[in-house]
Design a protein around this motif. Structure first.
Motif, PDB file in Angstrom:
ATOM      1  N   LEU A 415      50.692  37.648  38.679  1.00 31.06           N
ATOM      2  CA  LEU A 415      49.295  38.063  38.565  1.00 31.06           C
ATOM      3  C   LEU A 415      48.394  36.909  38.146  1.00 31.06           C
ATOM      4  CD1 LEU A 415      49.058  41.615  36.951  1.00 31.06           C
ATOM      5  CD2 LEU A 415      48.079  40.843  39.113  1.00 31.06           C
ATOM      6  N   GLU A 459      47.407  40.578  30.104  1.00 24.08           N
ATOM      7  CA  GLU A 459      46.128  40.028  29.653  1.00 24.08           C
ATOM      8  C   GLU A 459      46.301  39.227  28.360  1.00 24.08           C
ATOM      9  OE1 GLU A 459      41.636  41.338  29.401  1.00 24.08           O
ATOM     10  OE2 GLU A 459      42.851  42.671  28.180  1.00 24.08           O
ATOM     11  N   ILE A 469      45.298  27.934  34.055  1.00 26.94           N
ATOM     12  CA  ILE A 469      45.438  28.598  35.362  1.00 26.94           C
ATOM     13  C   ILE A 469      44.654  27.816  36.409  1.00 26.94           C
ATOM     14  CG2 ILE A 469      44.862  30.721  36.634  1.00 26.94           C
ATOM     15  CD1 ILE A 469      45.535  32.236  34.048  1.00 26.94           C
ATOM     16  N   PRO A 470      45.276  27.483  37.553  1.00 30.38           N
ATOM     17  CA  PRO A 470      44.606  26.618  38.534  1.00 30.38           C
ATOM     18  C   PRO A 470      43.522  27.345  39.325  1.00 30.38           C
ATOM     19  CG  PRO A 470      46.739  27.307  39.364  1.00 30.38           C
ATOM     20  CD  PRO A 470      46.638  27.853  37.963  1.00 30.38           C
ATOM     21  N   THR A 472      42.509  28.348  42.924  1.00 30.53           N
ATOM     22  CA  THR A 472      43.016  28.450  44.298  1.00 30.53           C
ATOM     23  C   THR A 472      42.159  29.453  45.069  1.00 30.53           C
ATOM     24  OG1 THR A 472      44.504  30.239  43.687  1.00 30.53           O
ATOM     25  CG2 THR A 472      45.398  28.007  43.568  1.00 30.53           C
TER      26      THR A 472
ATOM     27  N   ILE B 224      47.135  38.635  45.534  1.00 30.43           N
ATOM     28  CA  ILE B 224      45.952  37.966  44.968  1.00 30.43           C
ATOM     29  C   ILE B 224      46.214  37.666  43.486  1.00 30.43           C
ATOM     30  CG2 ILE B 224      43.542  38.325  44.327  1.00 30.43           C
ATOM     31  CD1 ILE B 224      43.298  38.267  47.128  1.00 30.43           C
ATOM     32  N   THR B 225      45.797  36.484  43.037  1.00 21.60           N
ATOM     33  CA  THR B 225      46.063  36.087  41.652  1.00 21.60           C
ATOM     34  C   THR B 225      44.785  35.770  40.905  1.00 21.60           C
ATOM     35  OG1 THR B 225      46.148  33.727  42.115  1.00 21.60           O
ATOM     36  CG2 THR B 225      48.189  34.963  42.452  1.00 21.60           C
ATOM     37  N   LEU B 226      44.956  35.669  39.593  1.00 24.67           N
ATOM     38  CA  LEU B 226      43.841  35.252  38.751  1.00 24.67           C
ATOM     39  C   LEU B 226      43.379  33.843  39.134  1.00 24.67           C
ATOM     40  CD1 LEU B 226      44.029  35.994  34.942  1.00 24.67           C
ATOM     41  CD2 LEU B 226      42.561  34.251  35.880  1.00 24.67           C
ATOM     42  N   ALA B 227      44.313  33.021  39.573  1.00 23.86           N
ATOM     43  CA  ALA B 227      43.950  31.677  40.036  1.00 23.86           C
ATOM     44  C   ALA B 227      43.032  31.756  41.252  1.00 23.86           C
ATOM     45  CB  ALA B 227      45.213  30.881  40.372  1.00 23.86           C
ATOM     46  N   ASP B 228      43.251  32.755  42.108  1.00 19.74           N
ATOM     47  CA  ASP B 228      42.369  32.937  43.275  1.00 19.74           C
ATOM     48  C   ASP B 228      40.954  33.306  42.825  1.00 19.74           C
ATOM     49  OD1 ASP B 228      44.451  32.436  45.013  1.00 19.74           O
ATOM     50  OD2 ASP B 228      44.991  34.556  45.234  1.00 19.74           O
ATOM     51  N   GLU B 258      41.451  44.080  34.324  1.00 18.67           N
ATOM     52  CA  GLU B 258      42.463  43.764  33.323  1.00 18.67           C
ATOM     53  C   GLU B 258      43.413  42.737  33.931  1.00 18.67           C
ATOM     54  OE1 GLU B 258      42.267  45.501  30.420  1.00 18.67           O
ATOM     55  OE2 GLU B 258      43.965  44.588  29.426  1.00 18.67           O
ATOM     56  N   PRO B 259      43.458  41.519  33.478  1.00 19.61           N
ATOM     57  CA  PRO B 259      42.624  40.923  32.436  1.00 19.61           C
ATOM     58  C   PRO B 259      41.156  40.768  32.885  1.00 19.61           C
ATOM     59  CG  PRO B 259      44.546  39.533  32.964  1.00 19.61           C
ATOM     60  CD  PRO B 259      44.454  40.584  34.011  1.00 19.61           C
ATOM     61  N   SER B 260      40.282  40.690  31.877  1.00 21.44           N
ATOM     62  CA  SER B 260      38.855  40.514  32.140  1.00 21.44           C
ATOM     63  C   SER B 260      38.375  39.177  31.590  1.00 21.44           C
ATOM     64  CB  SER B 260      38.055  41.624  31.464  1.00 21.44           C
ATOM     65  OG  SER B 260      38.454  42.885  31.912  1.00 21.44           O
ATOM     66  N   MET B 261      37.463  38.574  32.298  1.00 24.76           N
ATOM     67  CA  MET B 261      36.941  37.278  31.871  1.00 24.76           C
ATOM     68  C   MET B 261      35.476  37.121  32.212  1.00 24.76           C
ATOM     69  SD  MET B 261      40.057  35.422  33.509  1.00 24.76           S
ATOM     70  CE  MET B 261      39.982  36.850  34.516  1.00 24.76           C
ATOM     71  N   MET B 291      40.777  40.813  36.984  1.00 21.93           N
ATOM     72  CA  MET B 291      41.710  41.343  37.966  1.00 21.93           C
ATOM     73  C   MET B 291      41.531  42.866  38.006  1.00 21.93           C
ATOM     74  SD  MET B 291      43.075  38.617  39.029  1.00 21.93           S
ATOM     75  CE  MET B 291      44.470  39.153  40.026  1.00 21.93           C
ATOM     76  N   ASP B 293      41.787  46.554  37.756  1.00 24.40           N
ATOM     77  CA  ASP B 293      42.674  47.364  36.931  1.00 24.40           C
ATOM     78  C   ASP B 293      43.493  48.294  37.831  1.00 24.40           C
ATOM     79  OD1 ASP B 293      43.631  49.528  35.138  1.00 24.40           O
ATOM     80  OD2 ASP B 293      42.441  48.440  33.663  1.00 24.40           O
ATOM     81  N   PRO B 294      44.807  48.346  37.630  1.00 26.95           N
ATOM     82  CA  PRO B 294      45.654  49.197  38.490  1.00 26.95           C
ATOM     83  C   PRO B 294      45.184  50.650  38.497  1.00 26.95           C
ATOM     84  CG  PRO B 294      46.986  47.978  36.875  1.00 26.95           C
ATOM     85  CD  PRO B 294      45.562  47.620  36.608  1.00 26.95           C
ATOM     86  N   SER B 308      47.141  43.474  44.842  1.00 22.40           N
ATOM     87  CA  SER B 308      46.436  43.032  43.648  1.00 22.40           C
ATOM     88  C   SER B 308      45.085  42.526  44.109  1.00 22.40           C
ATOM     89  CB  SER B 308      47.215  41.945  42.909  1.00 22.40           C
ATOM     90  OG  SER B 308      47.429  40.843  43.763  1.00 22.40           O
ATOM     91  N   PHE B 310      40.864  40.933  42.724  1.00 25.85           N
ATOM     92  CA  PHE B 310      39.933  40.557  41.660  1.00 25.85           C
ATOM     93  C   PHE B 310      38.549  41.086  41.972  1.00 25.85           C
ATOM     94  CE2 PHE B 310      40.066  36.668  44.400  1.00 25.85           C
ATOM     95  CZ  PHE B 310      38.732  36.609  44.781  1.00 25.85           C
TER      96      PHE B 310
END
Lengths: 755, 344
Positions: A415, A459, A469-470, A472, B224-228, B258-261, B291, B293-294, B308, B310
């Protein structure tokens, strides 16, 4: 929440500056809006402990004392002072000439009623330690003259302005923030403050929970022989720097412990209570006068704390005035409870009363922290109020067991888009109180409300790894980057109107009246949703015009709302405009819009109460006209079109026609017709009669002259162009077409060819 | 005194009111005015001679009634005369504008600064292969709150914070309901940005207005990731604020992620050294993100780990304020041409 650094450092040993702490918290915990220095603004070296050597009445002023003070220099300083609560021999706080006080005043040597004064003997308020100005601060006799005052009193501090989010009730406490700081900066978290002193008695307290849904826990503690008075300076300074008013030692202790541990407390004057305390729902219509002096009528949903006869406080929000601790109080009942959040939120909204207490309860305070809070407050009340602790009771409902949540470390890495080793994930969670057990991680009680699922654990790990975290981009195998037809149409209309000289306006969605009313309007002018846009443009047009602007043309593209029975209202995009200058302006704008969309609308005369009756037209998608002069001074063109209707009307494909290589034959024809025959009908008739050779047709002149063409008549001139793909046309080729046009118009409109 | 004795206030009032309502033109009405309220009118003479308080009050009441009736009638007649005049002014509405006016030759107009920003945002996301979604403004609490995981106690659910039409209908408080509608409409991949008006109950002042515009993005796909999220927002912020910008993320809380930023952009005014624009922090707050939330996947009936994604949300006005140096919110709604015309 304002967090004095000196306080934070009592709970965490960490080798980091205030700025470093603020930066780490901001990224991983909660935003720090700033780090502020509080207290004395300038050089601290000029503030000293002074030993008063002599003190006598000023020779020329009855209210002043003339003193000689040892400040650690090679000679005593002579200082004139207005306070009388000290004499020779006292140890006092002195500011020397050159020192700057919190109010910005810099002291100088100067004569006061003829006597030289070299500095100032200070009261609390002059050091920003409290509000008291009734006398100067008298310090401990054991102190040595000349000692830096900063070693003795909290003259300065740094305060973190932390903006915790609603899910983190644990951060509304200095200790909770210390826990995060320790985890983030590799510091050492010290044990929670507070130790129960020796209990001096076994009095029953008489605590009961009648509403276990609203009150999860109720601890009551009794104190006898309490001396209610001022708090010591350290406590006053702490509260002051945290932004909380000081009241008296007992009340200050409850506030201090709330700020330290996050669980709000309340103290009652035991002698004013009639019987033991119970947490229950209010009786309908029951009243309580809260500490702010307001008599509040309670509803059956409000949770109250009541004695045997009446409500003595709005639970968790504010205590009652009748039972508050005052200067004459000698016996105290301390409440350390735990309240359910939503009920407190609702009551606080119902009574429009937000307090430090309600602000914490509504976020969900850990019921397990009520115990340590009661302990710490007990210690401080005994220490500062000289009290005897004589009774204790702790009534609990079944407090929830900490949950254990499974975490798949590979899921967390997936994730995040960052590989974090299992061991490191466990270590991060361990640092913030999540203990690893066989089935997963045990959620600490102070996070139970917020962390309930695996993704919540992710989280917790992610917030510690955020900067690593990168960056991308998603890997794509489907693309959607295209405006819809309606969206492209809006852009075209915007462009057309800007090209026509209109400036785009944004006006509110709300109007005074309409079918879709807000039950609680924003104001009399903003009480319903609009059904048209143009009306909102009148006021801006008027204002610009009144400001001396002589070229006013405004448009707006926005939604209107129409009530459609039980369903949600229908929302349509409309474009509307207003311009100084009358009907032709509106017509020009509407022509520009249709032309941009490749459409030729049919204009028909219409009637609207807000339009000039002789200068109003409609098309299939809207209307245009001259604004009725009763609505706005001046002459204005207005229009409004339904863009959703326009999107449906628009041609889907361009119908291409081959261009002829042969020259066209052009002819101008003018017809005299009755005044009330619309030009568009003649236009259509010409086109119909002209047949396939007609390439272009436009109306280019309108002419009236009763003497030459007659009363009630007008002449309309048309320009026609004929052409063919077969070859060059001659006048002879065109003559029959022209004849059939003339015939047709004569038959249908009694039109007479002029030239 | 004689005259006064003859005046019957009731009769006089009736007579004057009848005359007023019978007047057929403004000229006729002004004669009525002279007759009943003029210097030589019975009423004025009587008023001049009256000595006792009661009679005076009665007569004055008559005068006020007649005056107000005359004013009402005058407005009616003026309106009627205006309508009559307008009825004679007719144009052939089917003629081209050029023959009707011609219309004024105006210099090119302007788009509102919020529209300029909106278009830039649209174009940036179109370039990233996202669709632009308008969404509805009047929403149900189900889509505006429940679907997005707003807890019962969340303050935005209160009529004190949001604008309700009834218990279950309100003006959307964020553009995210459009995302739920899209998720119900079709399965991922979903790459979309919803843009438009959102509402909250705010008292209007220099920095508050009950309406503002948001753009909210949503990407849901496999893997999909948090990095994306970080990379996407870095791209968008550099497109909007310049290629030199850095983006950092601070942990935060939102009900639907979740997570939130919260993303911050390095200050384009000072480059990070600290200035009033960034409140001396070197960073400017941009909005919210996180991201998905599920809970949202479950709401639309998907498995919690099938996909997944964002989401992020930012303000159009705020972007315009930062780009153009506009302070406060009022200029966005004042529609002052001296302001609007600067955005060419």
């Amino acid at each position: 929440m304002r967090i004095p650094l000196s306080w934070l450092r009592e709970y965490v040993r960490v080798d980091a500056s205030a700025q470093e702490i603020a930066a780490a918290l901001s990224i991983s915990t909660a935003e720090v809006n700033g780090v502020h220095r509080v207290g004395l603004p300038g050089e601290l070296g000029l503030f000293r402990v002074g030993h008063v050597l002599e003190a006598e009445k000023h020779p020329d002023a009855d209210r002043l004392q003339l003193t000689s003070v040892d400040v650690g220099e090679d000679r005593p300083y002579s200082i004139v002072c207005g306070a009388w609560n000290f004499g020779a021999g006292a140890k006092v706080a002195v500011a020397l000439p050159g020192a700057t006080l919190p109010n910005g005043l810099t002291l100088e040597r100067r004569k006061l009623r003829g006597q030289m004064s070299e500095g100032m003997i200070l009261a609390e308020d002059e050091l920003d330690l409290g509000a008291d100005h009734s006398g100067i601060i008298v310090l401990d006799d054991a102190l040595e003259a000349g000692t830096p005052l900063a070693d003795v009193l909290p003259l300065v501090d740094e305060v973190l302005d932390l903006e915790a989010t609603g899910n983190r009730a644990d951060l509304f406490a200095v200790y909770g923030v210390a826990r995060e700081v320790a985890a983030l900066l590799d510091g050492e978290l010290l044990p929670m403050p507070g130790t129960d002193p020796q209990r001096d008695g076994e009095e029953p307290v008489g605590i009961a929970i009648e509403d276990p849904a609203g009150c999860l826990r109720f601890i009551g503690r009794l104190f006898r022989d309490v001396t209610v008075g001022e708090s010591p300076l350290w406590l006053k300074a702490r509260l002051r720097h945290a932004g909380v008013r000081t009241i008296s030692n007992v009340v200050d202790v409850t506030n201090y412990v709330m700020l330290a541990l996050g669980s709000p407390l309340h103290a009652y004057d035991l002698d004013l209570l009639r019987g033991g305390l119970v947490a229950r729902r209010a009786r309908k219509g029951e009243k309580v006068r809260t500490l702010d002096g307001v008599e509040r009528t309670l509803s059956a949903e409000d949770l109250v704390i009541a004695d045997g006869e009446r409500a003595v406080g709005l639970a968790g929000i504010m205590g009652g005035e009748e039972t508050e601790v005052s200067a004459t109080t000698t016996n105290v009942l301390l409440e350390a409870a735990n309240f359910e959040p939503v009920g407190i939120l609702r009551s606080s909204e119902r009574h429009a009363l937000r307090t430090e207490g309600s602000n914490r309860w509504e976020k969900g305070v850990d019921p397990h922290v009520a115990g340590p809070a009661a302990t710490y407050a007990t210690q401080l009340i005994v220490e500062l109020g000289g009290a005897r602790w004589t009774g204790a009771e702790d009534v609990q409902t079944e407090l929830p067991e900490p949950e254990v949540i499974r975490l798949r470390p590979e899921r967390a890495s997936e994730l995040m888009g960052l590989d974090v080793a299992e061991a490191e994930q466990g270590e991060i969670l361990g640092r913030i109180g999540f203990d690893q057990v066989r089935q997963g991680f045990r959620v600490p009680t102070w996070r139970a409300r917020d962390v309930t699922r695996e993704v919540d654990l992710v989280e917790e790990v992610a917030r510690f790894k955020l900067p690593e975290i990168p960056f991308t981009l998603p890997r794509r195998d489907a693309m959607f980057g295209r405006l819809t037809r309606a969206q492209r149409l809006r852009r075209l209309v915007e462009e057309a109107l800007v090209g026509a000289g209109y400036a785009e306006a944004y006006t509110p969605t709300f109007v005074a009246e309409g079918d879709l009313r807000l039950p609680e309007p924003l104001s009399a002018e903003a009480a319903a949703l609009r059904t048209v846009i143009y009306a909102s443009l009148l006021e801006p047009a008027r204002r610009n015009s009144d400001a001396g602007e002589d070229d006013v043309a405004l448009f707006e593209i926005a939604r209107v709302y129409r009530e459609v029975g039980a369903d949600l209202p229908e929302e349509h995009w409309h474009a509307a405009g207003i311009a100084d200058g009358g009907f032709a302006e509106a017509k020009w704008a509407v022509e520009q819009i249709y032309s941009a969309l490749g459409l030729e609308p049919a204009y028909e005369r219409t009637n609207e109460p807000f339009l000039h009756p002789g200068k109003a037209a409609r098309t299939g998608e809207g209307w245009l006209g001259e604004l009725h002069p009763a609505l706005l001074d001046g002459v204005w063109g207005v229009f409004e079109l339904d863009l959703d209707a326009l999107a449906e009307a628009g041609p889907q494909v361009v119908a291409f026609e081959e261009v002829s290589p042969y020259p066209e034959v052009r002819q101008d024809l003018a017809f005299v017709v009755d005044e009330d025959v619309p030009s568009a009908e003649i236009f259509a008739a010409i086109r119909e009669a002209a047949g396939g050779l007609l390439r272009e047709l436009e109306v280019f002149d309108e002419y009236r002259n009763p003497e030459t063409i007659g009363e009630g008549k007008r002449s309309l001139a048309f320009r026609l162009a004929f052409g063919s793909l077969e070859g060059t046309l001659t006048d002879e080729d065109v003559a029959p077409v022209r004849a059939s046009i003339v015939d047709a118009l004569a038959t249908r409109f009694d039109a007479v060819l002029r030239a | 005194m004689d005259k006064v004795a003859h005046v019957n206030p009731d009769d006089l009032e009736k007579e004057a009111l009848a005359a007023a309502s019978e007047a057929r033109s403004l000229t006729a009405l002004s004669e009525v005015r002279v007759r009943y309220l003029g210097r030589q009118s019975v009423l004025k003479l009587a008023l001049r001679e009256v000595r006792d308080r009661d009679t005076g009050m009665t007569l004055n009441a008559v005068r006020e009634t007649v005056e107000s009736a005359l004013a009402t009638r005058e407005a009616e007649l003026a309106r009627a005369e205006l309508e009559e005049r307008l009825a004679t002014e007719r144009v052939d509405v089917t003629l081209p504008a050029q023959l009707l006016g011609p219309p004024k030759l105006r210099p090119r107009g302007t788009l509102h600064p919020s529209t300029l920003v909106r278009r830039d945002v649209e174009d940036i996301f179109l370039g990233l292969g996202y669709e632009i979604v308008d969404g509805r403004e009047v929403e149900t609490t189900r889509y505006n709150f429940d679907a997005l995981g707003f807890p019962d106690w969340h303050p935005t659910r209160s009529p004190r914070a949001s604008l309700f039409l009834d218990d279950e209908t309100l003006l959307r408080t964020e553009t995210s309901p459009a995302q739920i509608h899209k998720m119900e409409e079709r399965r991922p991949p979903i790459y979309m940005v919803s843009i438009g008006r959102v509402y909250r109950r705010d008292t209007i002042d220099a920095t508050h207005f009950p309406i503002f515009h948001q753009y909210e993005g949503l990407a849901i796909d496999k893997g999909i990731t948090l990095a994306d999220l970080k990379g996407t927002l870095l791209h968008v912020m550099r497109e909007l604020y310049g290629p030199e910008r850095e983006v950092r993320f601070r942990t935060h809380y939102f009900p639907f992620t979740e997570p939130s930023m919260e993303p911050d952009v390095s200050c384009f005014n000072c480059g990070g050294a600290g200035c009033p624009v960034c409140k001396h922090s070197g960073w400017i707050e941009m909005g919210g993100s996180g991201m998905v939330d599920p809970y949202l996947y479950e709401f639309v009936g998907w498995g919690p780990e099938e996909y997944s994604g964002f989401a992020f949300g930012m303000g159009i006005e705020r972007t315009a304020q930062l780009r153009y140096g506009i302070s406060g919110i009022r200029p966005f709604w004042d529609n002052d041409l001296r302001f609007l015309r600067q955005f060419r």
